[in-house]
Scaffold this motif. Sequence first.
Motif, PDB file in Angstrom:
ATOM      1  N   GLY A  88      38.758  39.895  50.745  1.00 46.58           N
ATOM      2  CA  GLY A  88      40.193  39.671  50.966  1.00 46.58           C
ATOM      3  C   GLY A  88      41.057  38.813  50.219  1.00 46.58           C
ATOM      4  O   GLY A  88      42.343  38.598  50.341  1.00 46.58           O
ATOM      5  N   LEU A  89      40.437  37.842  49.393  1.00 52.52           N
ATOM      6  CA  LEU A  89      41.287  37.104  48.532  1.00 52.52           C
ATOM      7  C   LEU A  89      42.059  38.065  47.586  1.00 52.52           C
ATOM      8  O   LEU A  89      41.318  38.740  46.782  1.00 52.52           O
ATOM      9  CB  LEU A  89      40.088  36.127  47.953  1.00 52.52           C
ATOM     10  CG  LEU A  89      39.694  35.105  48.638  1.00 52.52           C
ATOM     11  CD1 LEU A  89      38.636  34.098  47.948  1.00 52.52           C
ATOM     12  CD2 LEU A  89      40.365  34.269  49.584  1.00 52.52           C
ATOM     13  N   THR A  90      43.184  37.663  47.424  1.00 51.66           N
ATOM     14  CA  THR A  90      44.133  38.465  46.464  1.00 51.66           C
ATOM     15  C   THR A  90      44.627  37.857  45.242  1.00 51.66           C
ATOM     16  O   THR A  90      45.537  38.206  44.563  1.00 51.66           O
ATOM     17  CB  THR A  90      45.201  39.159  47.197  1.00 51.66           C
ATOM     18  OG1 THR A  90      46.069  38.018  47.755  1.00 51.66           O
ATOM     19  CG2 THR A  90      44.699  40.127  48.245  1.00 51.66           C
ATOM     20  N   THR A  91      44.092  36.498  45.013  1.00 51.11           N
ATOM     21  CA  THR A  91      44.468  35.837  43.729  1.00 51.11           C
ATOM     22  C   THR A  91      43.315  35.490  43.126  1.00 51.11           C
ATOM     23  O   THR A  91      42.309  34.938  43.556  1.00 51.11           O
ATOM     24  CB  THR A  91      45.530  34.718  44.076  1.00 51.11           C
ATOM     25  OG1 THR A  91      44.770  33.693  44.757  1.00 51.11           O
ATOM     26  CG2 THR A  91      46.669  35.061  45.005  1.00 51.11           C
ATOM     27  N   GLU A 150      48.040  39.699  39.081  1.00 52.65           N
ATOM     28  CA  GLU A 150      46.711  38.750  38.997  1.00 52.65           C
ATOM     29  C   GLU A 150      45.647  38.946  37.760  1.00 52.65           C
ATOM     30  O   GLU A 150      45.082  38.291  37.538  1.00 52.65           O
ATOM     31  CB  GLU A 150      46.421  38.679  40.403  1.00 52.65           C
ATOM     32  CG  GLU A 150      47.039  37.845  41.427  1.00 52.65           C
ATOM     33  CD  GLU A 150      47.183  36.460  41.150  1.00 52.65           C
ATOM     34  OE1 GLU A 150      46.043  35.784  40.903  1.00 52.65           O
ATOM     35  OE2 GLU A 150      48.173  35.711  40.807  1.00 52.65           O
ATOM     36  N   GLN A 151      45.521  40.530  37.827  1.00 48.93           N
ATOM     37  CA  GLN A 151      44.552  40.977  37.011  1.00 48.93           C
ATOM     38  C   GLN A 151      44.866  40.521  35.448  1.00 48.93           C
ATOM     39  O   GLN A 151      44.158  40.231  34.631  1.00 48.93           O
ATOM     40  CB  GLN A 151      44.269  42.364  37.144  1.00 48.93           C
ATOM     41  CG  GLN A 151      43.951  42.979  38.212  1.00 48.93           C
ATOM     42  CD  GLN A 151      44.021  44.588  38.199  1.00 48.93           C
ATOM     43  OE1 GLN A 151      44.538  45.156  37.717  1.00 48.93           O
ATOM     44  NE2 GLN A 151      43.099  45.079  39.207  1.00 48.93           N
ATOM     45  N   ARG A 153      35.284  45.304  43.646  1.00 46.70           N
ATOM     46  CA  ARG A 153      35.820  45.100  44.701  1.00 46.70           C
ATOM     47  C   ARG A 153      36.907  43.649  44.621  1.00 46.70           C
ATOM     48  O   ARG A 153      37.962  43.830  44.910  1.00 46.70           O
ATOM     49  CB  ARG A 153      35.200  44.963  46.074  1.00 46.70           C
ATOM     50  CG  ARG A 153      34.444  46.264  46.573  1.00 46.70           C
ATOM     51  CD  ARG A 153      33.926  46.241  47.738  1.00 46.70           C
ATOM     52  NE  ARG A 153      32.773  45.416  48.039  1.00 46.70           N
ATOM     53  CZ  ARG A 153      32.118  45.354  49.121  1.00 46.70           C
ATOM     54  NH1 ARG A 153      32.649  45.712  50.340  1.00 46.70           N
ATOM     55  NH2 ARG A 153      31.010  44.430  49.195  1.00 46.70           N
ATOM     56  N   ALA A 197      41.044  44.065  44.283  1.00 44.97           N
ATOM     57  CA  ALA A 197      41.971  43.407  45.257  1.00 44.97           C
ATOM     58  C   ALA A 197      43.147  42.472  44.843  1.00 44.97           C
ATOM     59  O   ALA A 197      43.953  42.341  45.671  1.00 44.97           O
ATOM     60  CB  ALA A 197      40.887  42.516  46.147  1.00 44.97           C
ATOM     61  N   TRP A 198      42.859  42.260  43.565  1.00 46.29           N
ATOM     62  CA  TRP A 198      43.886  41.612  42.752  1.00 46.29           C
ATOM     63  C   TRP A 198      45.197  42.566  42.608  1.00 46.29           C
ATOM     64  O   TRP A 198      44.879  43.604  41.861  1.00 46.29           O
ATOM     65  CB  TRP A 198      43.646  41.150  41.459  1.00 46.29           C
ATOM     66  CG  TRP A 198      42.443  39.761  41.777  1.00 46.29           C
ATOM     67  CD1 TRP A 198      42.223  39.219  43.038  1.00 46.29           C
ATOM     68  CD2 TRP A 198      41.580  39.301  40.649  1.00 46.29           C
ATOM     69  NE1 TRP A 198      41.442  38.120  42.601  1.00 46.29           N
ATOM     70  CE2 TRP A 198      40.938  38.221  41.308  1.00 46.29           C
ATOM     71  CE3 TRP A 198      41.306  39.762  39.591  1.00 46.29           C
ATOM     72  CZ2 TRP A 198      39.860  37.505  40.679  1.00 46.29           C
ATOM     73  CZ3 TRP A 198      40.264  38.802  38.731  1.00 46.29           C
ATOM     74  CH2 TRP A 198      39.594  37.976  39.375  1.00 46.29           C
ATOM     75  N   PRO A 199      46.452  42.158  42.844  1.00 45.06           N
ATOM     76  CA  PRO A 199      47.568  43.035  42.149  1.00 45.06           C
ATOM     77  C   PRO A 199      47.435  42.847  40.786  1.00 45.06           C
ATOM     78  O   PRO A 199      46.867  42.263  39.952  1.00 45.06           O
ATOM     79  CB  PRO A 199      48.775  42.113  42.713  1.00 45.06           C
ATOM     80  CG  PRO A 199      48.448  41.269  44.052  1.00 45.06           C
ATOM     81  CD  PRO A 199      46.692  41.125  43.577  1.00 45.06           C
TER      82      PRO A 199
END
Length: 447
Positions: free
Chosen positions: A236-239, A283-284, A274, A278-280
């Motif tokens: 669930g971490l997105t950064t 962030e990637q 995964r 999960a990173w936008p």
Amino acid sequence: MLLVQLAHLAGGPYACDVHLVEPRRAPGPGLAYSARRPEYLLNVRTPFLSAFPDQPNHFTQWLHTIDAPPCEEQFCSRQLYGRYLHALVAAVLAAPAANGLRFFWHHDSAVRCTVAADGQSATVQLAGGAALPSQQVVLALGNFPPLPPTGPDHAYLTHPTYHGNPWAKGALRNIAPADSVLLIGSGLTAVDVLLGLDADGHTGPVTVVSRNGRWPAEHGPAGLSYPSFYAEELAGLTTVGAVLAAVRRRIRQTTGQGIDWRPVLDSLRPDLGRIWAAWPRAEQARFLRHLASIWSVQRHRSPPQNQAAVLGLLAAGIVRMQLGRVRQIVPRGEDLAVQVQKHGQPQWLTTRHVITCTGPLLDYSRITDPLVVSLRDAGQLVPDALQLGIQTDAHGALLDAQGRASAVLFTLGPSRRPAYFESTAVPELRQQAVALAQWLGQTLSGH
């Protein structure tokens, strides 16, 4: 890998032919495992290199059948692993599979692929003139040589002592023992080049130009493991920052308990895709800018004997590290002048040979292979925005310029880095091959 998995596909009988287009003289080893240099070692231990996820001992058992010498510290040569892959492919090509599939090898190159107007078939044109009408086409293209490291003046590219692809046939063979050498990059390719030069008796000075000055980390002792903490701390971490903080926190805890950091990182391997997904995109891109090079040397490690050899060359003064970025390469008679820039200050170095060790070209918008160009120009192959590979759906089907998944074109391997980021090592490749074989198998009965 895909060829072998298709041959072992359950079900059938499938009234279908599978055509392998491979220009190399031995199908199977590909670029990575074709070099006839025993000093080039795999950077993964033997027990993790089976071609079959459900048969983890397959490679180890094959080594016993050929009475191979024991691999030092379980790191076999790439040449030996190439023999393994060739043996698997040769067995598939020898006779129809139990599921009815027949396999044919075309010792040729594919130069064009044209998808039919209804999008349900394609024709692959070979360099020798043959055409292969196909219901499915899989691009298993592997890696492409790196781009020229500097420009716009490319006069050095034709200089006899510039080596743009250290994996090319006969590469490095014109380097005399006392010649000076400059390597661009300090990753696994550079380590292999240093080992190759040393095996050839090279004693001349070697300068390694690196932006970060890091060598690949050394593998730790065999047999260490650590339970995954993905679900507990990372899901669930997105950064990038949040993931990095969580991983650092866990490593601090475990090292305080005397646990090596390597198995802690390795425990996340099944979940790396995964984490990446999960990173936008922003962030990637941040990860690629700031952490990708650090991740590479920590994640893709070097066998202990390779590390020892490099440290020995450094201690002997044969190899030295030069921090900076190569900005220009200019021919000067038999030598090459190389401009290295660090913190805005340029410095010129003169060397007899320059070897590009920066890793493969991933950006499909810049690949000039005619097959890739034909599909790209037709809007059937779309490079991703981060220049990592090809845009695909969850099954590896290529997405066209309108974002529609192809019913005909598929890919696997490094080209799928946009989806997984980690998409180059055997454990990931064999799993992709199994999944794609099963997906294709659902349509084979109709053909």
